[in-house]
Design a protein around this motif. Sequence first.
Motif, PDB file in Angstrom:
ATOM      1  N   LEU A  22      -9.208   7.048  12.005  1.00 33.03           N
ATOM      2  CA  LEU A  22      -8.305   7.452  10.916  1.00 33.03           C
ATOM      3  C   LEU A  22      -8.960   8.608  10.166  1.00 33.03           C
ATOM      4  CD1 LEU A  22      -7.392   3.894   9.563  1.00 33.03           C
ATOM      5  CD2 LEU A  22      -5.840   5.484  10.722  1.00 33.03           C
ATOM      6  N   ARG A  34       0.842  -1.214   0.000  1.00 29.54           N
ATOM      7  CA  ARG A  34       0.000   0.000   0.000  1.00 29.54           C
ATOM      8  C   ARG A  34       0.872   1.257   0.000  1.00 29.54           C
ATOM      9  NH1 ARG A  34      -4.848   0.509   4.159  1.00 29.54           N
ATOM     10  NH2 ARG A  34      -5.084   2.406   2.924  1.00 29.54           N
ATOM     11  N   HIS A  72     -15.083   1.878   3.876  1.00 27.55           N
ATOM     12  CA  HIS A  72     -13.656   2.196   3.925  1.00 27.55           C
ATOM     13  C   HIS A  72     -12.939   1.580   2.720  1.00 27.55           C
ATOM     14  CE1 HIS A  72      -9.441   1.616   5.565  1.00 27.55           C
ATOM     15  NE2 HIS A  72      -9.606   2.910   5.641  1.00 27.55           N
ATOM     16  N   HIS A  80     -11.051   3.736  -0.560  1.00 23.05           N
ATOM     17  CA  HIS A  80      -9.700   3.555  -1.102  1.00 23.05           C
ATOM     18  C   HIS A  80      -9.739   2.988  -2.524  1.00 23.05           C
ATOM     19  CE1 HIS A  80      -7.324   4.813   2.321  1.00 23.05           C
ATOM     20  NE2 HIS A  80      -8.213   4.227   3.102  1.00 23.05           N
ATOM     21  N   HIS A  96      -1.383   8.669   5.407  1.00 23.53           N
ATOM     22  CA  HIS A  96      -2.534   7.878   5.846  1.00 23.53           C
ATOM     23  C   HIS A  96      -2.158   6.404   5.988  1.00 23.53           C
ATOM     24  CE1 HIS A  96      -6.593   6.496   6.393  1.00 23.53           C
ATOM     25  NE2 HIS A  96      -6.462   5.678   5.378  1.00 23.53           N
ATOM     26  N   HIS A 154      -9.594  10.627   7.025  1.00 23.56           N
ATOM     27  CA  HIS A 154      -9.464  10.509   5.564  1.00 23.56           C
ATOM     28  C   HIS A 154      -9.653  11.857   4.858  1.00 23.56           C
ATOM     29  CE1 HIS A 154     -10.148   6.329   6.782  1.00 23.56           C
ATOM     30  NE2 HIS A 154      -9.509   5.994   5.684  1.00 23.56           N
TER      31      HIS A 154
HETATM   32 ZN   LIG Z   1      -8.174   4.405   5.170  1.00 22.27          ZN
END
Ligand SMILES: [Zn+2]
Length: 252
Positions: free
Chosen positions: A187, A98, A142, A146, A211, A189
Motif C-alpha cells: 500500500l 474509515r 502502520h 494513521h 487509500h 502511503h
Molecule cells: Zn494504510
Amino acid sequence: MTAAENPPTAIEDADNSGGSLRNVAIAEIRRRITTGELPSEVSFSAATLCEELGLSRAPVREALIVLEQLGWITSQPRSGYLVAPMTLNELRDLFTLRSLLEPRAASLAARHIDDHPTEGRALSDFADQNDDPSTPEWLNRHYRFHRRIVVLGLNRELDRVLSETLLKLERYFTIDTVHRALAAEPLDHRPLSNAINRGDHMAAADAAALHVSQAQLLVTEAILSSDSMRSVPISRSSKAHTRRSNAKGGDR
Ligand SMILES: [Zn+2]
C-alpha cells in the motif's frame, strides 16, 4: 490556543494518556487478540488472565467489561469469555467507518501540519520506508501512521472512534493471505503523507479516500481468495427459498 485545543505534540503522548492498570490490561488483551494468541474459538477465563498478566482481579475485570462493550469479546455464562470472530461483515463495516472518517481526519491534519513539523516528518518516514508488511513492527508503525493523522486533526471524538476502528482492523492484517497480498502489492502511503505535509487539505482528503478503498479491496480480495474461505458453505436465503417454493408456474 486553549488547553482543550492543545493537541498531544506526538502520538506517543496520545497513547500514554491513560496508563492505569485497567488500560494496561486492555492493551495487552487487545494485543493477544490481534496476534491470535487468544483465538476466537477457545474460551478463556478472567482468573487465567490475571495470573498471566500479573494483575489483580479488579483491573482485569474492568478491562473485560470495556472490551465486551466495544465488541472485542463476549462473556459466556459459566465458561468465561470468547473472542468475537472475524467476519466479512465486520471487515466491511470497519472499512465503511474509515472511508467516512479518514478523509475528514486527513483534511484536518493538513490544516494543522504547519504547527507540527515533527509529526509531518514522522508521516514521511513511514510512507518512504520499505519494510516487510508481514512483521508485527510494520503493523504497529502502520497503525501509528494513521493514528498520527487523526491526532493531528485535533478532534478527540474522531480520534476515539477511528483509533478503535484501526485497532480492530489489525486482526485482518495478520491473516497469511493478506500478508502475501501486501508484500506483492504494498500500500502506497506517500500521496497521503505528501498532501498533508504540503498542507493541501483537499488533496489529503482525496488521498485518504483512495487509500482506504485500495486497502479495503486488497484485504477483502486476499481473504476471499484464502483456502479457508473455499470451504465456507454458500447458503440460500430462506426468504428466496420460500418465495420460490410458493411460486405457481415457476421455471421448473
Ligand atoms: Zn494504510
